[in-house]
Structure formats: C-alpha cells, structure tokens
Enzyme design. Structure first.
Site, PDB file in Angstrom:
ATOM      1  N   HIS A  69     -30.471  99.038  26.595  1.00 23.50           N
ATOM      2  CA  HIS A  69     -31.839  99.372  26.216  1.00 23.50           C
ATOM      3  C   HIS A  69     -32.063 100.860  25.988  1.00 23.50           C
ATOM      4  O   HIS A  69     -33.120 101.256  25.480  1.00 23.50           O
ATOM      5  CB  HIS A  69     -32.816  98.765  27.213  1.00 23.50           C
ATOM      6  CG  HIS A  69     -32.820  97.268  27.132  1.00 23.50           C
ATOM      7  ND1 HIS A  69     -33.217  96.603  25.991  1.00 23.50           N
ATOM      8  CD2 HIS A  69     -32.421  96.315  28.008  1.00 23.50           C
ATOM      9  CE1 HIS A  69     -33.088  95.293  26.180  1.00 23.50           C
ATOM     10  NE2 HIS A  69     -32.602  95.103  27.390  1.00 23.50           N
TER      11      HIS A  69
ATOM     12  N   GLU B 159     -20.075  92.587  26.795  1.00 22.21           N
ATOM     13  CA  GLU B 159     -20.709  91.284  26.640  1.00 22.21           C
ATOM     14  C   GLU B 159     -20.625  90.892  25.173  1.00 22.21           C
ATOM     15  O   GLU B 159     -20.931  91.695  24.290  1.00 22.21           O
ATOM     16  CB  GLU B 159     -22.163  91.330  27.107  1.00 22.21           C
ATOM     17  CG  GLU B 159     -22.295  91.537  28.606  1.00 22.21           C
ATOM     18  CD  GLU B 159     -23.732  91.486  29.083  1.00 22.21           C
ATOM     19  OE1 GLU B 159     -23.933  91.244  30.286  1.00 22.21           O
ATOM     20  OE2 GLU B 159     -24.649  91.693  28.262  1.00 22.21           O
TER      21      GLU B 159
ATOM     22  N   THR C 290     -31.051  87.684  26.438  1.00 21.64           N
ATOM     23  CA  THR C 290     -30.243  86.501  26.709  1.00 21.64           C
ATOM     24  C   THR C 290     -31.028  85.510  27.550  1.00 21.64           C
ATOM     25  O   THR C 290     -31.514  85.844  28.631  1.00 21.64           O
ATOM     26  CB  THR C 290     -28.943  86.887  27.432  1.00 21.64           C
ATOM     27  OG1 THR C 290     -28.247  87.844  26.636  1.00 21.64           O
ATOM     28  CG2 THR C 290     -28.060  85.673  27.643  1.00 21.64           C
TER      29      THR C 290
ATOM     30  N   ARG D 294     -28.657  94.834  17.239  1.00 25.97           N
ATOM     31  CA  ARG D 294     -30.040  95.268  17.468  1.00 25.97           C
ATOM     32  C   ARG D 294     -30.139  96.446  18.428  1.00 25.97           C
ATOM     33  O   ARG D 294     -31.146  97.136  18.450  1.00 25.97           O
ATOM     34  CB  ARG D 294     -30.896  94.114  17.999  1.00 25.97           C
ATOM     35  CG  ARG D 294     -30.543  93.666  19.407  1.00 25.97           C
ATOM     36  CD  ARG D 294     -31.487  92.608  19.908  1.00 25.97           C
ATOM     37  NE  ARG D 294     -31.388  91.386  19.113  1.00 25.97           N
ATOM     38  CZ  ARG D 294     -31.960  90.232  19.483  1.00 25.97           C
ATOM     39  NH1 ARG D 294     -32.684  90.184  20.587  1.00 25.97           N
ATOM     40  NH2 ARG D 294     -31.820  89.155  18.752  1.00 25.97           N
TER      41      ARG D 294
ATOM     42  N   HIS E 205     -29.171  89.816  35.598  1.00 28.49           N
ATOM     43  CA  HIS E 205     -30.277  89.530  34.698  1.00 28.49           C
ATOM     44  C   HIS E 205     -31.589  89.508  35.479  1.00 28.49           C
ATOM     45  O   HIS E 205     -31.805  88.667  36.342  1.00 28.49           O
ATOM     46  CB  HIS E 205     -30.133  88.208  33.937  1.00 28.49           C
ATOM     47  CG  HIS E 205     -30.962  88.178  32.673  1.00 28.49           C
ATOM     48  ND1 HIS E 205     -30.521  88.719  31.488  1.00 28.49           N
ATOM     49  CD2 HIS E 205     -32.201  87.715  32.425  1.00 28.49           C
ATOM     50  CE1 HIS E 205     -31.455  88.562  30.550  1.00 28.49           C
ATOM     51  NE2 HIS E 205     -32.487  87.967  31.108  1.00 28.49           N
TER      52      HIS E 205
ATOM     53  N   ASN F  45     -25.947  98.283  32.803  1.00 28.82           N
ATOM     54  CA  ASN F  45     -26.034  97.905  31.392  1.00 28.82           C
ATOM     55  C   ASN F  45     -26.905  98.933  30.668  1.00 28.82           C
ATOM     56  O   ASN F  45     -28.066  99.136  31.043  1.00 28.82           O
ATOM     57  CB  ASN F  45     -26.644  96.508  31.281  1.00 28.82           C
ATOM     58  CG  ASN F  45     -26.636  95.977  29.864  1.00 28.82           C
ATOM     59  OD1 ASN F  45     -27.028  96.676  28.933  1.00 28.82           O
ATOM     60  ND2 ASN F  45     -26.226  94.734  29.685  1.00 28.82           N
TER      61      ASN F  45
ATOM     62  N   ARG G  48     -24.247  92.789  20.026  1.00 26.71           N
ATOM     63  CA  ARG G  48     -24.789  91.573  19.428  1.00 26.71           C
ATOM     64  C   ARG G  48     -24.401  91.449  17.955  1.00 26.71           C
ATOM     65  O   ARG G  48     -24.112  92.439  17.288  1.00 26.71           O
ATOM     66  CB  ARG G  48     -26.319  91.563  19.539  1.00 26.71           C
ATOM     67  CG  ARG G  48     -26.833  91.193  20.923  1.00 26.71           C
ATOM     68  CD  ARG G  48     -28.346  91.176  20.948  1.00 26.71           C
ATOM     69  NE  ARG G  48     -28.859  90.645  22.196  1.00 26.71           N
ATOM     70  CZ  ARG G  48     -29.164  89.363  22.394  1.00 26.71           C
ATOM     71  NH1 ARG G  48     -29.005  88.495  21.408  1.00 26.71           N
ATOM     72  NH2 ARG G  48     -29.617  88.961  23.553  1.00 26.71           N
TER      73      ARG G  48
ATOM     74  N   GLU H 233     -20.410  85.087  35.999  1.00 32.08           N
ATOM     75  CA  GLU H 233     -21.590  85.866  36.330  1.00 32.08           C
ATOM     76  C   GLU H 233     -22.790  84.941  36.265  1.00 32.08           C
ATOM     77  O   GLU H 233     -23.101  84.392  35.203  1.00 32.08           O
ATOM     78  CB  GLU H 233     -21.773  87.044  35.376  1.00 32.08           C
ATOM     79  CG  GLU H 233     -23.018  87.864  35.699  1.00 32.08           C
ATOM     80  CD  GLU H 233     -23.171  89.116  34.851  1.00 32.08           C
ATOM     81  OE1 GLU H 233     -24.310  89.612  34.736  1.00 32.08           O
ATOM     82  OE2 GLU H 233     -22.152  89.596  34.309  1.00 32.08           O
TER      83      GLU H 233
ATOM     84  N   HIS I 179     -23.686  95.063  25.541  1.00 25.86           N
ATOM     85  CA  HIS I 179     -23.657  93.826  24.756  1.00 25.86           C
ATOM     86  C   HIS I 179     -23.698  94.176  23.270  1.00 25.86           C
ATOM     87  O   HIS I 179     -24.708  94.672  22.777  1.00 25.86           O
ATOM     88  CB  HIS I 179     -24.868  92.968  25.144  1.00 25.86           C
ATOM     89  CG  HIS I 179     -24.900  91.628  24.473  1.00 25.86           C
ATOM     90  ND1 HIS I 179     -25.884  90.695  24.738  1.00 25.86           N
ATOM     91  CD2 HIS I 179     -24.087  91.048  23.550  1.00 25.86           C
ATOM     92  CE1 HIS I 179     -25.669  89.619  24.017  1.00 25.86           C
ATOM     93  NE2 HIS I 179     -24.586  89.811  23.279  1.00 25.86           N
TER      94      HIS I 179
END
Length: 246
Positions: free
Chosen positions: A13, A76, A107, A52, A196, A10, A48, A157, A46
């Site tokens: 970030h 996502e 999340t 963000r 996660h 992922n 959003r 998941e 993801h």
C-alpha cells in the site's frame, strides 16, 4: 516462553499511494528498507496481474534489497503461468500462492486448493525445484489444509480477515477454527503463518496459538505510519508480538 514469531511487513500500500498520482514517491523499496531496520524479519509484496500497486520494477529492487540485507522476500502471486515465470526469474526466498480477482479491492478469502490440486501441485513442485519456499494462503478449513499437504506446500498462511472483522462469540468461534487448523497443519509437518487485517490487538491474540510462526501485516502498519511513522509502527508491532510470546 515460546520462540520468537517472525514479522513480515507487506509494503503493497506504499505503492498504492505512489500509484494514485504516478511518479516515484512514496517509494515502496524505501519503506521495505525502513521496515527491516525497525525490526521486520522479512518483506512481503503482492505482484498482481493488473499491477495496481507493486510493479515488476519494484520486485526487481526488492529482491536486491532483501538479498543484500539477508532477509527474506515473500512474493505473493496468483497461480498463473505469467507469475510462475516471474518467480522463477527472480527466485525470491518464498512464494505465497493467493487467489486473485480483478474486481476485488483486496484479497478476499483463501485460495481454493481442494478441488484444484491438479492445477496447483505442478506450480508448487516447480517453485520448490527452483529453491523457492512455497506457501498457500488458505482458510483454516480441514479440506484446504489436507489439500495443501497433498500438493506439497511447505507453509500455509491462514487468512485472518474474517476473524478481524467478527465480534463476540462469532470471533471466538473463528479463533477456535484457526487454532484447530494450526494444530492440524503442524501435525502434518506444515509450518503455519497468519495474516490479513491484523492490528496490534488482533496480532497479539493470534499469537495465543502456539503453532503460528509468522505474521504478515501490511495495510494496518502502513495506515498507522501516516500518524506515527513507519519506524515507530513496526517497532511497536514487534514489541506487541514479543510481549505476546512471553
């Protein structure tokens, strides 16, 4: 020796750091390219509602990158009309439906599928009709697993954040809950992924569950990359996972 477990990286970030000051650096698409070169089996991002971190432009570029490299992109997304339209426009390999609240930092917990089947089932059906593999990000709860089967999910998941933050007997109990959930999902014909909060140690322990086919890891790898570089971080995770499967 079990089959090789896939690693999805992922890259959200990387975009978080970029967006902290604006501009184009660091580029999450470059991070995705480097992660794939280092041994990642796919990329997760993801998009959003508040944009963000990952942006629409990022998704467009990631779709092209993953198509060109013949690796899957896992989008996502919240269960909203806007995100459904975006997924149908870009047609990623997979879409993972996740809960989303504007005030959360990340999340928090799994998607409440049970009790919301009437809202979620049409989204699952529409995505699948477009050739998109559908995953649901849920807790390892029998009710949620059964609901995931009811709405026709290809994959679930499991949210492993709780497991990663617990210690001692509480952590062992959570591990048992995830193991039981994975066995149940497998029996119902649903592929099992997990993600996660995972790091090198917790990822290796999670692979003691034989039904898990894929781990999706982001925050830890991006954080580790600050110290050792993304290539080294992904390669070490790939090695840790492969050794755990022997």
């Amino acid at each position: 020796m079990r089959d090789r477990v896939r690693l999805g990286v992922n890259i959200d970030h990387v975009a978080t750091v970029r967006n902290a000051r604006g501009g184009v650096h660091p580029d999450p698409v470059r991070a995705a390219r480097e992660a794939l070169a280092a041994g990642a089996d796919g990329i997760t991002a993801h998009l959003r509602e508040d944009r963000r971190h990952i942006t629409d432009t990022d998704i467009e570029a990631l779709v092209a990158l993953c198509a060109g490299s013949q690796r899957p992109l896992n989008l996502e997304m919240a269960v909203t009309d806007e995100m459904l339209a975006i997924a149908l426009r870009h047609r990623p390999h997979a879409a993972c439906l996740v809960p989303e609240r504007r005030e959360e930092v990340t999340t928090e917990g799994g998607l409440a599928v049970a009790g919301n089947e009437a809202r979620i089932a049409p989204v699952v059906s529409t995505l699948k009709a477009a050739g998109i593999r559908v995953s649901l990000f849920i807790e390892a709860d029998p009710r949620q697993i059964a609901a995931a089967a009811t709405v026709g999910a290809d994959v679930i998941e499991f949210h492993t954040g709780r497991y990663c933050h617990l210690q001692g007997q509480d952590q062992m109990n959570e591990f048992s809950r995830i193991r039981s959930g994975a066995e149940s999902a497998d029996q119902q014909g649903i592929e099992v992924h997990a993600g996660h909060g995972l790091d090198f140690a917790t990822a290796a322990r999670m692979l003691a569950i034989p039904h898990i086919r894929e781990l999706n890891i982001g925050h830890f790898l991006i954080g580790e990359a600050v110290f050792v570089g993304l290539d080294a971080a992904v390669r070490r995770m790939r090695t840790v996972m492969d050794e755990a499967c022997r």
